[in-house]
Design an enzyme around this catalytic site. Structure first.
Site, mmCIF file in Angstrom:
data_model
loop_
_atom_site.group_PDB
_atom_site.id
_atom_site.type_symbol
_atom_site.label_atom_id
_atom_site.label_comp_id
_atom_site.label_asym_id
_atom_site.label_seq_id
_atom_site.Cartn_x
_atom_site.Cartn_y
_atom_site.Cartn_z
ATOM 1 N N TYR A 36 14.614 7.257 2.209
ATOM 2 C CA TYR A 36 15.476 6.409 1.358
ATOM 3 C C TYR A 36 16.788 7.095 0.986
ATOM 4 C CZ TYR A 36 10.634 5.054 0.239
ATOM 5 O OH TYR A 36 9.304 4.743 0.301
ATOM 6 N N CYS A 83 11.537 19.091 13.449
ATOM 7 C CA CYS A 83 12.547 18.883 14.493
ATOM 8 C C CYS A 83 13.161 17.492 14.432
ATOM 9 C CB CYS A 83 11.917 19.151 15.845
ATOM 10 S SG CYS A 83 11.319 20.830 15.905
ATOM 11 N N GLU A 84 13.907 17.225 13.396
ATOM 12 C CA GLU A 84 14.617 15.959 13.214
ATOM 13 C C GLU A 84 15.833 16.256 12.340
ATOM 14 O OE1 GLU A 84 13.337 12.378 13.171
ATOM 15 O OE2 GLU A 84 11.245 12.759 13.695
ATOM 16 N N PRO A 88 2.418 0.866 -13.842
ATOM 17 C CA PRO A 88 3.408 1.903 -13.538
ATOM 18 C C PRO A 88 2.843 2.979 -12.611
ATOM 19 C CG PRO A 88 2.490 2.262 -15.713
ATOM 20 C CD PRO A 88 1.852 1.013 -15.189
ATOM 21 N N GLY A 89 3.686 3.478 -11.758
ATOM 22 C CA GLY A 89 3.332 4.627 -10.922
ATOM 23 C C GLY A 89 4.313 5.748 -11.224
HETATM 24 N N1 LLP Z 1 2.516 -2.412 -8.439
HETATM 25 C C1 LLP Z 1 2.729 -2.794 -7.171
HETATM 26 C C2 LLP Z 1 2.155 -4.034 -6.673
HETATM 27 C C3 LLP Z 1 3.523 -1.979 -6.323
HETATM 28 O O1 LLP Z 1 3.737 -2.359 -5.077
HETATM 29 C C4 LLP Z 1 4.068 -0.765 -6.834
HETATM 30 C C5 LLP Z 1 4.879 0.103 -5.984
HETATM 31 C C6 LLP Z 1 3.788 -0.421 -8.164
HETATM 32 C C7 LLP Z 1 3.018 -1.275 -8.949
HETATM 33 C C8 LLP Z 1 4.305 0.850 -8.797
HETATM 34 O O2 LLP Z 1 5.680 0.884 -8.864
HETATM 35 P P1 LLP Z 1 6.412 2.112 -9.617
HETATM 36 O O3 LLP Z 1 6.053 2.003 -11.091
HETATM 37 O O4 LLP Z 1 5.910 3.355 -9.021
HETATM 38 O O5 LLP Z 1 7.839 1.877 -9.364
HETATM 39 N N2 LLP Z 1 7.682 5.022 -1.861
HETATM 40 C C9 LLP Z 1 8.758 4.506 -2.678
HETATM 41 C C10 LLP Z 1 8.252 3.575 -3.767
HETATM 42 C C11 LLP Z 1 7.405 2.428 -3.242
HETATM 43 C C12 LLP Z 1 6.876 1.546 -4.330
HETATM 44 C C13 LLP Z 1 5.844 0.624 -3.799
HETATM 45 N N3 LLP Z 1 5.195 -0.184 -4.780
HETATM 46 C C14 LLP Z 1 9.557 5.675 -3.241
HETATM 47 O O6 LLP Z 1 9.221 6.823 -2.938
HETATM 48 O O7 LLP Z 1 10.527 5.466 -3.954
#
Ligand code: LLP
Length: 430
Positions: A329, A355-356, A287-288
């Site tokens: 997004y 500036c966008e 998780p992130g």
């Molecule tokens: N594992 C892999 C292989 C990933 O590519 C990602 C996120 C994660 C885990 C973590 O996913 P999460 O739990 O955070 O959903 N920049 C975008 C999100 C890009 C996610 C990329 N991969 C945003 O701001 O919504």
């Protein structure tokens, strides 16, 4: 008015927003704006919610969290999670160096990504990462070759593209067959056979990640079932999988969305694995967003209120370079004044100085504000600072972590000198 997300660590008391025991306005006064502010308590609570599902009552582990550090890779945040026992999911040599600098354990790192370079693979083999999540045969060849030269054996998983629809924004959906990610489902078994024949690769796991900001558990269960079928088939072919990496992707509440509760989410997947007879597998979650997203806000200040015949603009000192998600997004982040004032509200587009026309942080927001007021852009802990840039030569902004009454500056404000330091003019003679 739109809903506010459910937050831990942030609260309103007598019309003022607080992070834990500290007024956001005091932070602005001390460190200036814009800045990112995180709650230590919120980070810990989210982590412990996963941990509750990951540990059995007897204390043994059935799963481990590998924090997807791309969501927020500040050293202090990595340190908090490392001390709580997290591993890391990383996607570059730079992220690996960050883990080491933060005191994290490289043996608890899985290395994901479609384009690992020769230097990155060598670096990961030298420090001994737990596993490479491999996405193609050319990558397997490269890893095998480098491991051979270093006289090592590379632990590998294949990242499977399970071809399930995570029903999220197309830019953050990764498990459909026309995404660039993973090994196509039909080719997984033959790719494992290829890996098995390689002298310097050792198959230890299987991996998938279907996308991000996913609000429903069903796509995870669909992907899981498809992976369990593969594990069974592989074992019949003499390929024994030890760990199952389910990726990340659990969504968070940005504007009142109902999201699966973290512990229930993790328990549902782990119980499903056990019920189907695969309880012997070590499970990894990556998780992130669900760990850091609602643990952070972007604190900014109103520079000007600009009424026009078509719209009212609230021009703030944060911009798309600081928080790219709305521009990239069309993502929604709730926006609230740091101090509630008894003045009439107006509808504003909250925009930055870049500036966008794409430089907006919120559209059509009802706000009771005046020039000079502070605003909080909520749910900005994930993919905020880590995706920020120097566009328009805007220095990166400070990051602050609050624990109770304690305030820690965890990233200093960059200066223009820092930005210019690596640039060189042409010599006078040409
Ligand atoms: N594992 C892999 C292989 C990933 O590519 C990602 C996120 C994660 C885990 C973590 O996913 P999460 O739990 O955070 O959903 N920049 C975008 C999100 C890009 C996610 C990329 N991969 C945003 O701001 O919504």
């Amino acid at each position: 008015m739109s809903h506010l997300p459910q937050l831990h660590g942030f609260s309103v008391n007598q019309n003022e927003w607080f992070v834990e025991d500290v007024r956001l306005s005091d932070i602005a006064q001390k460190y200036g704006t814009p800045c990112y502010v995180y709650s230590h308590k919120a980070l810990t609570q989210a982590f412990m919610a996963y941990e509750k599902a990951c540990l059995r009552p007897d204390g043994s582990r059935r799963a481990r969290v590998h924090f997807a550090m791309k969501s927020n890779s500040n050293l202090a945040i990595l340190d908090v999670f490392a001390k709580l026992g997290a591993g890391f999911d990383l996607v570059s040599g730079g992220e690996l160096e960050r883990v080491i600098a933060a005191g994290g354990n490289p043996h608890l790192c899985v290395f994901s990504g479609v384009g690992k370079s020769v230097a990155e693979i060598r670096q990961a083999l030298e420090v001994g990462v737990k596993c490479f999540n491999v996405e193609s045969i050319p990558e397997l060849d490269r890893i095998n070759d480098i491991a051979g030269k270093l006289n090592k054996v590379a632990p590998i998983s294949l990242r499977v593209n399970p071809d399930v629809d995570a029903k999220t924004h197309p830019y953050i959906s990764t498990g459909l067959k026309d995404n660039k990610f993973g090994v196509a489902y039909e080719s997984v078994l033959s790719t494992y056979e290829t890996a098995k024949s390689m002298g310097h690769c050792k198959i230890i796991g299987i991996d998938c990640h279907i996308g991000s900001q996913i609000l429903d558990i069903q796509p995870f269960l669909d992907a899981l079932d498809r992976i369990l079928l593969l594990i069974k088939e592989l074992s019949q072919r003499g390929i024994h999988i030890q760990h199952l990496d389910l990726g990340g992707g659990l969504g968070i509440d940005y504007e009142g969305e109902t999201t699966p509760n973290i512990t229930e989410f993790a328990n549902t997947l782990l119980n499903h694995i056990e019920t189907k007879g695969f309880g012997y597998l070590d499970v990894i979650f990556e998780p992130g967003r669900s760990l850091v997203g609602n643990a952070g806000v972007l604190l900014t200040e109103v520079e000007y209120l600009k009424p026009t015949p078509a719209k009212n603009f609230c021009i703030v000192n944060a911009a798309m370079n600081d928080l790219m998600r709305p521009a990239m997004y069309e993502a929604f982040h709730a926006i609230v004044p740091a101090q509630n004032k008894p003045i009439p509200s107006e509808t504003y587009d909250v925009v930055g100085p870049v500036c966008e026309s794409g430089d907006w942080l919120g559209k059509d927001r009802q706000l009771a504000i005046e020039q000079g007021d502070l605003l909080l852009i909520l749910s900005a802990g994930a993919y905020g600072s880590s995706m920020s840039s120097n566009y328009n030569t805007r220095p990166k902004i400070p990051e602050i972590m609050v624990k109770g009454q304690q305030i820690f500056l965890i990233r200093e404000r960059e200066t223009v000198q820092d930005i210019l330091a690596l640039e060189r003019k042409l010599p006078d003679l040409i």
